[in-house]
Motif scaffolding. Structure first.
Motif, PDB file in Angstrom:
ATOM      1  N   SER A 166       0.847  -1.192   0.000  1.00 11.26           N
ATOM      2  CA  SER A 166       0.000   0.000   0.000  1.00 11.26           C
ATOM      3  C   SER A 166       0.880   1.239   0.000  1.00 11.26           C
ATOM      4  O   SER A 166       1.926   1.265   0.647  1.00 11.26           O
ATOM      5  N   LYS A 167       0.431   2.265  -0.740  1.00  9.13           N
ATOM      6  CA  LYS A 167       1.161   3.539  -0.804  1.00  9.13           C
ATOM      7  C   LYS A 167       0.128   4.647  -0.681  1.00  9.13           C
ATOM      8  O   LYS A 167      -0.677   4.857  -1.588  1.00  9.13           O
ATOM      9  N   LEU A 168       0.161   5.358   0.435  1.00  6.79           N
ATOM     10  CA  LEU A 168      -0.845   6.374   0.729  1.00  6.79           C
ATOM     11  C   LEU A 168      -0.370   7.751   0.279  1.00  6.79           C
ATOM     12  O   LEU A 168       0.722   8.193   0.661  1.00  6.79           O
ATOM     13  N   PHE A 169      -1.208   8.433  -0.514  1.00  8.35           N
ATOM     14  CA  PHE A 169      -0.902   9.809  -0.909  1.00  8.35           C
ATOM     15  C   PHE A 169      -1.194  10.765   0.244  1.00  8.35           C
ATOM     16  O   PHE A 169      -2.226  10.659   0.908  1.00  8.35           O
ATOM     17  N   VAL A 170      -0.280  11.718   0.447  1.00  6.06           N
ATOM     18  CA  VAL A 170      -0.432  12.724   1.493  1.00  6.06           C
ATOM     19  C   VAL A 170      -0.085  14.082   0.887  1.00  6.06           C
ATOM     20  O   VAL A 170       1.043  14.286   0.432  1.00  6.06           O
ATOM     21  N   PRO A 171      -1.017  15.031   0.851  1.00  9.83           N
ATOM     22  CA  PRO A 171      -0.694  16.356   0.292  1.00  9.83           C
ATOM     23  C   PRO A 171       0.436  17.024   1.071  1.00  9.83           C
ATOM     24  O   PRO A 171       0.404  17.086   2.298  1.00  9.83           O
ATOM     25  N   GLY A 172       1.411  17.534   0.355  1.00 10.71           N
ATOM     26  CA  GLY A 172       2.539  18.188   1.014  1.00 10.71           C
ATOM     27  C   GLY A 172       2.164  19.471   1.720  1.00 10.71           C
ATOM     28  O   GLY A 172       2.912  19.949   2.582  1.00 10.71           O
ATOM     29  N   SER A 173       1.021  20.022   1.376  1.00  6.93           N
ATOM     30  CA  SER A 173       0.564  21.267   1.999  1.00  6.93           C
ATOM     31  C   SER A 173      -0.308  21.021   3.226  1.00  6.93           C
ATOM     32  O   SER A 173      -0.886  21.965   3.775  1.00  6.93           O
ATOM     33  N   ARG A 174      -0.402  19.748   3.683  1.00  5.10           N
ATOM     34  CA  ARG A 174      -1.232  19.420   4.836  1.00  5.10           C
ATOM     35  C   ARG A 174      -0.368  18.793   5.940  1.00  5.10           C
ATOM     36  O   ARG A 174      -0.491  17.606   6.246  1.00  5.10           O
ATOM     37  N   PRO A 175       0.519  19.561   6.573  1.00 10.97           N
ATOM     38  CA  PRO A 175       1.426  18.993   7.584  1.00 10.97           C
ATOM     39  C   PRO A 175       0.697  18.396   8.777  1.00 10.97           C
ATOM     40  O   PRO A 175       1.256  17.536   9.468  1.00 10.97           O
ATOM     41  N   GLU A 176      -0.554  18.821   9.020  1.00 11.53           N
ATOM     42  CA  GLU A 176      -1.301  18.244  10.137  1.00 11.53           C
ATOM     43  C   GLU A 176      -1.622  16.768   9.890  1.00 11.53           C
ATOM     44  O   GLU A 176      -1.935  16.028  10.840  1.00 11.53           O
ATOM     45  N   PHE A 222       4.266  11.605  -0.389  1.00 19.91           N
ATOM     46  CA  PHE A 222       3.964  13.010  -0.112  1.00 19.91           C
ATOM     47  C   PHE A 222       3.943  13.757  -1.446  1.00 19.91           C
ATOM     48  O   PHE A 222       4.865  13.651  -2.242  1.00 19.91           O
ATOM     49  N   ASP A 223       2.871  14.507  -1.649  1.00 19.85           N
ATOM     50  CA  ASP A 223       2.618  15.065  -2.972  1.00 19.85           C
ATOM     51  C   ASP A 223       2.897  16.558  -3.030  1.00 19.85           C
ATOM     52  O   ASP A 223       2.444  17.327  -2.174  1.00 19.85           O
ATOM     53  N   LEU A 224       3.635  16.952  -4.061  1.00 16.42           N
ATOM     54  CA  LEU A 224       3.844  18.363  -4.355  1.00 16.42           C
ATOM     55  C   LEU A 224       3.169  18.774  -5.661  1.00 16.42           C
ATOM     56  O   LEU A 224       3.203  19.949  -6.023  1.00 16.42           O
ATOM     57  N   GLU A 225       2.539  17.818  -6.328  1.00 17.46           N
ATOM     58  CA  GLU A 225       1.985  18.104  -7.650  1.00 17.46           C
ATOM     59  C   GLU A 225       0.487  18.406  -7.595  1.00 17.46           C
ATOM     60  O   GLU A 225       0.072  19.479  -7.181  1.00 17.46           O
ATOM     61  N   ASP A 226      -0.352  17.456  -7.982  1.00 18.79           N
ATOM     62  CA  ASP A 226      -1.769  17.729  -8.225  1.00 18.79           C
ATOM     63  C   ASP A 226      -2.545  18.191  -6.998  1.00 18.79           C
ATOM     64  O   ASP A 226      -3.482  18.988  -7.119  1.00 18.79           O
ATOM     65  N   SER A 227      -2.190  17.691  -5.817  1.00 17.91           N
ATOM     66  CA  SER A 227      -2.981  18.018  -4.625  1.00 17.91           C
ATOM     67  C   SER A 227      -2.570  19.327  -3.968  1.00 17.91           C
ATOM     68  O   SER A 227      -3.144  19.720  -2.947  1.00 17.91           O
ATOM     69  N   VAL A 228      -1.598  20.026  -4.544  1.00 18.49           N
ATOM     70  CA  VAL A 228      -1.111  21.286  -3.968  1.00 18.49           C
ATOM     71  C   VAL A 228      -1.363  22.411  -4.970  1.00 18.49           C
ATOM     72  O   VAL A 228      -0.915  22.343  -6.126  1.00 18.49           O
ATOM     73  N   SER A 229      -2.078  23.431  -4.537  1.00 14.04           N
ATOM     74  CA  SER A 229      -2.370  24.552  -5.432  1.00 14.04           C
ATOM     75  C   SER A 229      -1.093  25.313  -5.778  1.00 14.04           C
ATOM     76  O   SER A 229      -0.105  25.284  -5.031  1.00 14.04           O
ATOM     77  N   GLU A 230      -1.137  26.009  -6.891  1.00 16.33           N
ATOM     78  CA  GLU A 230       0.041  26.741  -7.362  1.00 16.33           C
ATOM     79  C   GLU A 230       0.544  27.727  -6.309  1.00 16.33           C
ATOM     80  O   GLU A 230       1.757  27.880  -6.121  1.00 16.33           O
ATOM     81  N   SER A 231      -0.369  28.351  -5.596  1.00 11.03           N
ATOM     82  CA  SER A 231       0.026  29.371  -4.623  1.00 11.03           C
ATOM     83  C   SER A 231       0.692  28.780  -3.376  1.00 11.03           C
ATOM     84  O   SER A 231       1.317  29.518  -2.605  1.00 11.03           O
ATOM     85  N   LYS A 284       2.799  25.876  -3.473  1.00  6.86           N
ATOM     86  CA  LYS A 284       3.889  24.963  -3.819  1.00  6.86           C
ATOM     87  C   LYS A 284       5.115  25.207  -2.934  1.00  6.86           C
ATOM     88  O   LYS A 284       5.709  24.268  -2.398  1.00  6.86           O
ATOM     89  N   GLY A 285       5.507  26.466  -2.790  1.00 12.52           N
ATOM     90  CA  GLY A 285       6.683  26.785  -1.982  1.00 12.52           C
ATOM     91  C   GLY A 285       6.493  26.401  -0.531  1.00 12.52           C
ATOM     92  O   GLY A 285       7.410  25.853   0.110  1.00 12.52           O
ATOM     93  N   GLU A 286       5.330  26.664   0.011  1.00 16.58           N
ATOM     94  CA  GLU A 286       5.017  26.301   1.398  1.00 16.58           C
ATOM     95  C   GLU A 286       5.101  24.791   1.596  1.00 16.58           C
ATOM     96  O   GLU A 286       5.661  24.307   2.596  1.00 16.58           O
ATOM     97  N   ALA A 287       4.556  24.035   0.631  1.00 18.71           N
ATOM     98  CA  ALA A 287       4.579  22.578   0.742  1.00 18.71           C
ATOM     99  C   ALA A 287       6.003  22.046   0.698  1.00 18.71           C
ATOM    100  O   ALA A 287       6.353  21.109   1.431  1.00 18.71           O
ATOM    101  N   ARG A 288       6.840  22.636  -0.145  1.00 24.12           N
ATOM    102  CA  ARG A 288       8.257  22.227  -0.191  1.00 24.12           C
ATOM    103  C   ARG A 288       8.917  22.416   1.164  1.00 24.12           C
ATOM    104  O   ARG A 288       9.672  21.549   1.638  1.00 24.12           O
ATOM    105  N   GLN A 289       8.668  23.551   1.782  1.00 23.41           N
ATOM    106  CA  GLN A 289       9.260  23.827   3.094  1.00 23.41           C
ATOM    107  C   GLN A 289       8.780  22.833   4.144  1.00 23.41           C
ATOM    108  O   GLN A 289       9.572  22.359   4.978  1.00 23.41           O
ATOM    109  N   GLU A 290       7.492  22.503   4.114  1.00 25.08           N
ATOM    110  CA  GLU A 290       6.944  21.546   5.082  1.00 25.08           C
ATOM    111  C   GLU A 290       7.599  20.173   4.922  1.00 25.08           C
ATOM    112  O   GLU A 290       7.949  19.527   5.924  1.00 25.08           O
TER     113      GLU A 290
END
Length: 295
Positions: free
Chosen positions: A5-15, A30-39, A41-47
């Motif tokens: 099993s491989k669970l997708f986790v949005p990179g912008s949802r650190p909680e 951990f996803d930086l692509e489709d589940s993260v809005s363009e605005s 992306k940078g925040e998700a990378r940092q998380e």
């Protein structure tokens, strides 16, 4: 690699990160692509950079993956630089359809390793999981998989592959044909094949049926877009008790045949030789890793 099993986790949802790390999923993507809005992306990378710098990620014992943005976006190199850290096993590269892209992705990962503390040789190199999600990519899948030694596997992306072609996603025959083609390509290159996501979260029977098909075709596991699908994937990719027992008998018979200098023999009414023995050994090893057999 154990990754039923491989669970997708949005990179912008650190909680969600602690819950994912504590889940029953074998792998986390951990996803930086489709589940993260363009605005964001940078925040998700940092998380994700903070997550992979923490002890919690490595201590989870899970296969850790990050799906970065495609190479034709302004985010790809920044994504790779941020997440290629000790403890990450796979970079999932979307929308790959040329050998040159695979080579460039591998070069970016290797560069990030040099810059992020991998140079002492004590950390396992990060490998690539390539998304096969276009007609061209499916046609060239074996070439893509063999383009660089850092490629670990191919992952089927049926949404991106089927929708533009007006192929019905729930057409089992179409799904099987795509799975088979990808699995054979992965086999030619000596890498694993990984199954796609299943969007209808409430349809557990549909998920199980598709996962069972993937297992019959030799896939390593199936993606999960919701935590409720993790148990289904783990169930589908668990060898049955009968399968384990048969595999044990094959392995035991193989050892006896080797001692007697016999090349082919019968187990449970079936003629057995080398390829069947290798498959039985893989089943026994998987059962041991799952705690279903003693070491």
């Amino acid at each position: 690699m154990l990754m039923r099993s491989k669970l997708f986790v949005p990179g912008s949802r650190p909680e969600l990160f602690p819950k994912a790390l504590a889940s029953e999923a074998d792998g986390l993507s951990f996803d930086l692509e489709d589940s993260v809005s363009e605005s964001r992306k940078g925040e998700a990378r940092q998380e994700l950079g903070r997550l992979f710098a923490s002890d919690a990620a490595v201590a989870s014992g899970k296969v850790l993956i990050v799906r970065v943005n495609a190479q034709d976006t302004p985010h790809f190199h920044a994504d790779v630089q941020a997440v290629v850290r000790p403890g990450l096993q796979l970079v999932n590269v979307p929308k790959v359809d040329s050998v040159e892209q695979v080579v460039a992705a591998a070069a970016a990962v290797i560069k990030a390793e040099r810059e992020n503390g991998f140079e002492n040789g004590t950390t396992e190199p990060v490998r690539l999981l390539l998304n096969i999600e276009s007609p061209r990519a499916l046609r060239l899948a074996a070439d893509l998989a063999g383009a660089h030694e850092r490629v670990a596997g191919l992952q089927l992306g049926l949404g991106d592959l089927f929708e533009p072609l007006n192929i019905v996603r729930r057409d089992a025959e179409a799904v099987r044909l795509a799975m088979f083609q990808l699995r054979v390509a992965a086999g030619e290159a000596g890498v694993f094949a990984y199954d796609t996501a299943f969007a209808d979260i409430k349809d557990q029977e549909g998920y199980l049926a598709e996962a069972a098909m993937a297992r019959r075709l030799g896939f390593l596991g199936k993606s999960c877009i919701h935590p409720s699908q993790v148990a289904l994937a783990n169930q589908a990719f668990r060898p049955s008790d009968e399968e384990i027992a048969h595999a044990q008998r094959v392995v035991e018979a193989a050892a006896d045949a080797q001692a007697r200098g016999v090349g082919a023999y019968v187990v449970d009414g079936k003629m057995i030789d080398g390829p069947f023995v290798r498959r039985a050994q893989a089943v026994v090893e998987l059962a041991r890793r799952l705690g279903l057999l003693a070491a």
